[in-house]
Scaffold this active site. Structure first.
Site, PDB file in Angstrom:
ATOM      1  N   GLN A   1       0.856  -1.200   0.000  1.00  0.00           N
ATOM      2  CA  GLN A   1       0.000   0.000   0.000  1.00  0.00           C
ATOM      3  C   GLN A   1       0.883   1.238   0.000  1.00  0.00           C
ATOM      4  OE1 GLN A   1      -3.416  -0.571   3.049  1.00  0.00           O
ATOM      5  NE2 GLN A   1      -1.849  -2.021   3.659  1.00  0.00           N
TER       6      GLN A   1
ATOM      7  N   HIS B   1      -1.546   1.431  -4.165  1.00  0.00           N
ATOM      8  CA  HIS B   1      -1.937   2.840  -3.995  1.00  0.00           C
ATOM      9  C   HIS B   1      -1.046   3.798  -4.777  1.00  0.00           C
ATOM     10  CE1 HIS B   1      -4.141   1.707   0.031  1.00  0.00           C
ATOM     11  NE2 HIS B   1      -4.812   1.361  -1.043  1.00  0.00           N
TER      12      HIS B   1
HETATM   13  C1  BJW Z   1       4.439  -0.953  12.707  1.00  0.00           C
HETATM   14  C2  BJW Z   1       5.601  -0.274  12.938  1.00  0.00           C
HETATM   15  C3  BJW Z   1       6.752  -1.025  12.835  1.00  0.00           C
HETATM   16  C4  BJW Z   1       3.976   1.182  13.143  1.00  0.00           C
HETATM   17  N1  BJW Z   1       6.660  -2.309  12.556  1.00  0.00           N
HETATM   18  N2  BJW Z   1       4.282  -2.208  12.441  1.00  0.00           N
HETATM   19  C5  BJW Z   1     -16.689   1.605   4.434  1.00  0.00           C
HETATM   20  C6  BJW Z   1     -16.316   0.278   4.540  1.00  0.00           C
HETATM   21  C7  BJW Z   1     -15.358  -0.248   3.708  1.00  0.00           C
HETATM   22  C8  BJW Z   1     -14.752   0.547   2.754  1.00  0.00           C
HETATM   23  C9  BJW Z   1     -15.125   1.857   2.641  1.00  0.00           C
HETATM   24  C10 BJW Z   1     -16.076   2.368   3.458  1.00  0.00           C
HETATM   25  N3  BJW Z   1     -16.235   3.687   3.133  1.00  0.00           N
HETATM   26  C11 BJW Z   1     -15.384   3.996   2.139  1.00  0.00           C
HETATM   27  C12 BJW Z   1     -14.699   2.892   1.826  1.00  0.00           C
HETATM   28  C13 BJW Z   1     -13.682   2.771   0.839  1.00  0.00           C
HETATM   29  C14 BJW Z   1     -12.376   3.387   1.274  1.00  0.00           C
HETATM   30  C15 BJW Z   1     -11.975   2.854   2.657  1.00  0.00           C
HETATM   31  O1  BJW Z   1     -11.391   1.809   2.811  1.00  0.00           O
HETATM   32  N4  BJW Z   1     -12.263   3.589   3.709  1.00  0.00           N
HETATM   33  C16 BJW Z   1     -11.973   3.120   5.060  1.00  0.00           C
HETATM   34  C17 BJW Z   1     -11.108   4.137   5.769  1.00  0.00           C
HETATM   35  C18 BJW Z   1     -13.255   2.826   5.741  1.00  0.00           C
HETATM   36  N5  BJW Z   1     -11.457   2.948   0.275  1.00  0.00           N
HETATM   37  C19 BJW Z   1     -11.266   3.608  -0.862  1.00  0.00           C
HETATM   38  O2  BJW Z   1     -11.855   4.656  -1.111  1.00  0.00           O
HETATM   39  C20 BJW Z   1     -10.357   2.952  -1.863  1.00  0.00           C
HETATM   40  N6  BJW Z   1     -10.998   2.894  -3.129  1.00  0.00           N
HETATM   41  C21 BJW Z   1     -12.086   2.172  -3.331  1.00  0.00           C
HETATM   42  O3  BJW Z   1     -12.606   1.511  -2.447  1.00  0.00           O
HETATM   43  O4  BJW Z   1     -12.571   2.243  -4.618  1.00  0.00           O
HETATM   44  C22 BJW Z   1     -13.874   1.702  -4.865  1.00  0.00           C
HETATM   45  C23 BJW Z   1     -14.864   2.777  -4.490  1.00  0.00           C
HETATM   46  C24 BJW Z   1     -14.946   3.896  -5.270  1.00  0.00           C
HETATM   47  C25 BJW Z   1     -15.883   4.882  -4.948  1.00  0.00           C
HETATM   48  C26 BJW Z   1     -16.686   4.747  -3.814  1.00  0.00           C
HETATM   49  C27 BJW Z   1     -16.561   3.625  -3.009  1.00  0.00           C
HETATM   50  C28 BJW Z   1     -15.647   2.618  -3.377  1.00  0.00           C
HETATM   51  C29 BJW Z   1      -9.091   3.774  -2.039  1.00  0.00           C
HETATM   52  C30 BJW Z   1      -8.275   3.803  -0.800  1.00  0.00           C
HETATM   53  C31 BJW Z   1      -7.058   4.682  -1.054  1.00  0.00           C
HETATM   54  C32 BJW Z   1      -6.237   4.884   0.204  1.00  0.00           C
HETATM   55  N7  BJW Z   1      -5.280   5.880  -0.051  1.00  0.00           N
HETATM   56  C33 BJW Z   1      -4.296   6.200   0.970  1.00  0.00           C
HETATM   57  C34 BJW Z   1      -3.487   7.425   0.475  1.00  0.00           C
HETATM   58  C35 BJW Z   1      -2.517   6.992  -0.623  1.00  0.00           C
HETATM   59  C36 BJW Z   1      -1.692   8.109  -1.127  1.00  0.00           C
HETATM   60  C37 BJW Z   1      -0.861   8.750  -0.050  1.00  0.00           C
HETATM   61  O5  BJW Z   1      -0.026   8.095   0.624  1.00  0.00           O
HETATM   62  O6  BJW Z   1      -1.028   9.949   0.136  1.00  0.00           O
HETATM   63  O7  BJW Z   1      -3.443   5.076   1.198  1.00  0.00           O
HETATM   64  S1  BJW Z   1      -5.004   6.492   2.590  1.00  0.00           S
HETATM   65  C38 BJW Z   1      -3.683   5.719   3.490  1.00  0.00           C
HETATM   66  O8  BJW Z   1      -4.166   4.531   4.171  1.00  0.00           O
HETATM   67  C39 BJW Z   1      -2.697   5.232   2.423  1.00  0.00           C
HETATM   68  C40 BJW Z   1      -2.280   3.898   2.989  1.00  0.00           C
HETATM   69  O9  BJW Z   1      -1.737   3.084   1.973  1.00  0.00           O
HETATM   70  C41 BJW Z   1      -3.555   3.377   3.580  1.00  0.00           C
HETATM   71  C42 BJW Z   1      -3.362   2.296   4.593  1.00  0.00           C
HETATM   72  O10 BJW Z   1      -2.670   2.748   5.712  1.00  0.00           O
HETATM   73  P1  BJW Z   1      -1.608   1.803   6.446  1.00  0.00           P
HETATM   74  O11 BJW Z   1      -0.496   1.521   5.548  1.00  0.00           O
HETATM   75  O12 BJW Z   1      -2.314   0.651   7.026  1.00  0.00           O
HETATM   76  O13 BJW Z   1      -1.042   2.786   7.569  1.00  0.00           O
HETATM   77  P2  BJW Z   1      -1.591   3.068   9.051  1.00  0.00           P
HETATM   78  O14 BJW Z   1      -0.943   4.292   9.545  1.00  0.00           O
HETATM   79  O15 BJW Z   1      -3.071   3.023   9.095  1.00  0.00           O
HETATM   80  O16 BJW Z   1      -1.095   1.820   9.913  1.00  0.00           O
HETATM   81  C43 BJW Z   1       0.266   1.620  10.210  1.00  0.00           C
HETATM   82  C44 BJW Z   1       0.394   0.359  11.030  1.00  0.00           C
HETATM   83  O17 BJW Z   1       1.758   0.056  11.221  1.00  0.00           O
HETATM   84  C45 BJW Z   1      -0.241   0.441  12.422  1.00  0.00           C
HETATM   85  O18 BJW Z   1      -1.067  -0.690  12.628  1.00  0.00           O
HETATM   86  C46 BJW Z   1       0.953   0.437  13.376  1.00  0.00           C
HETATM   87  O19 BJW Z   1       0.675  -0.223  14.606  1.00  0.00           O
HETATM   88  C47 BJW Z   1       1.980  -0.310  12.574  1.00  0.00           C
HETATM   89  N8  BJW Z   1       3.380   0.006  12.834  1.00  0.00           N
HETATM   90  N9  BJW Z   1       5.292   1.062  13.218  1.00  0.00           N
HETATM   91  C48 BJW Z   1       5.446  -2.890  12.354  1.00  0.00           C
HETATM   92  N10 BJW Z   1       7.968  -0.459  13.060  1.00  0.00           N
END
Ligand code: BJW
Ligand code: ZN
Length: 247
Positions: free
Chosen positions: A100, A118
């Site tokens: 991601q 992403h």
């Molecule tokens: C460690 C550590 C160490 C710390 N060792 N661990 C309701 C239900 C389900 C889905 C949806 C919903 N409402 C809307 C949606 C869809 C939405 C979504 O999922 N929303 C949820 C928030 C509910 N998704 C989307 O919109 C996606 N598209 C889609 O679904 O298209 C179809 C659609 C279209 C139109 C309408 C509806 C559907 C697109 C999602 C795009 C996400 N984009 C981002 C930004 C990318 C660009 C950028 O970087 O600027 O992606 S958001 C951000 O979150 C980024 C990341 O890739 C993503 C995930 O985050 P990640 O990597 O998990 O980071 P953290 O910070 O959350 O977690 C870090 C973890 O590491 C923690 O657990 C720590 O404990 C751990 N950690 N240090 C090991 N050393």
């Protein structure tokens, strides 16, 4: 560090291994995560920045946020977690990194089979004519305009409400479903559809392991949870895999 016998046995037999990585994997390189304390989202709400409307309403503001992150990501190095994953690619017939992250660190660590769900911050493109731009001057504070048509240039990343790149998503789903062992590493597993990958793997019979510093919303649904920093856990794991392969 203790790994279960089950995991060691599964890895010894495994032909296909896939990993889903999130921001936590790059944390030890110095890239802030999104949802941890001190993360990017603490200062700005994600929906205020990582969406198309925010960019259209205030392109310079959103552009500047990406410029800042480009600068951070350009200057960091892969950590032992990225390096261990690159080495694991050599140790299994099929090994896929589904990431991601947009920071390019898996490629820079030497991983080849990486699918980016992403996007990638090093690429940008014109909204109007789709011309791609790969060399962005990180000091440029005003949003760039396309040389060919004057259109707004945006980063080639996936914002909320946008579709993920179709081929990358399909490939990720196929790899997840074909995995003998699947790792979900450094992700809060809160953003879909990326968060479906461990569940797809599990439903298809994989042994699914989470590596994270904290429990996540998905921990209870998985086979094994290893608490710790991914750089440290993966460094230990690769030693064990190496030792087993040499026996
Ligand atoms: C460690 C550590 C160490 C710390 N060792 N661990 C309701 C239900 C389900 C889905 C949806 C919903 N409402 C809307 C949606 C869809 C939405 C979504 O999922 N929303 C949820 C928030 C509910 N998704 C989307 O919109 C996606 N598209 C889609 O679904 O298209 C179809 C659609 C279209 C139109 C309408 C509806 C559907 C697109 C999602 C795009 C996400 N984009 C981002 C930004 C990318 C660009 C950028 O970087 O600027 O992606 S958001 C951000 O979150 C980024 C990341 O890739 C993503 C995930 O985050 P990640 O990597 O998990 O980071 P953290 O910070 O959350 O977690 C870090 C973890 O590491 C923690 O657990 C720590 O404990 C751990 N950690 N240090 C090991 N050393
Ligand atoms: Zn253009």
């Amino acid at each position: 560090m203790k790994f279960s016998k089950e995991l060691i046995n599964r890895l010894a037999e495994a032909k296909s291994v896939s990993v889903l990585t999130g921001a936590g994997v790059s944390a030890e390189s110095g890239v802030p995560t999104f949802r941890d304390k001190g993360g990017i989202w603490e200062k700005f709400r994600p929906e205020d920045l990582a969406n198309f409307d925010a960019f259209i309403n205030d392109p310079d503001f959103v552009w500047n946020w990406y410029q800042h992150r480009r600068e951070v990501m350009r200057d960091v190095k892969p950590n032992p977690g990225h390096l261990a994953l690159a080495e694991m690619e050599e140790m299994f017939p099929n090994f896929t990194v589904i990431t991601q992250n947009i920071d390019n660190l898996h490629f820079r660590a030497g991983s080849k089979n990486v699918t980016e769900l992403h996007g990638n911050i090093e690429r940008s493109f014109c909204l109007k004519c789709r011309t791609f731009y790969n060399e962005i001057d990180v000091t440029e504070k005003k949003v760039l305009r396309c040389e060919k048509c004057g259109g707004l240039i945006r980063p080639d990343v996936v914002w909320f409400g946008e579709m993920l790149p179709e081929k990358a998503l399909m490939y990720a789903e196929e790899c997840a479903a074909a995995s003998d062992v699947f790792f979900s590493i450094g992700t809060s597993a809160e953003v879909y559809p990326a968060a479906l990958m461990p569940l797809i793997a599990k439903r298809a019979g994989a042994y699914v392991v989470e590596i994270n510093t904290k429990p996540t919303v998905m921990s209870a649904d998985l086979d094994e949870v290893i608490q710790g920093k991914s750089g440290e856990v993966l460094s230990e794991l690769i030693k064990l895999i190496r030792a087993n392969k040499n026996n």
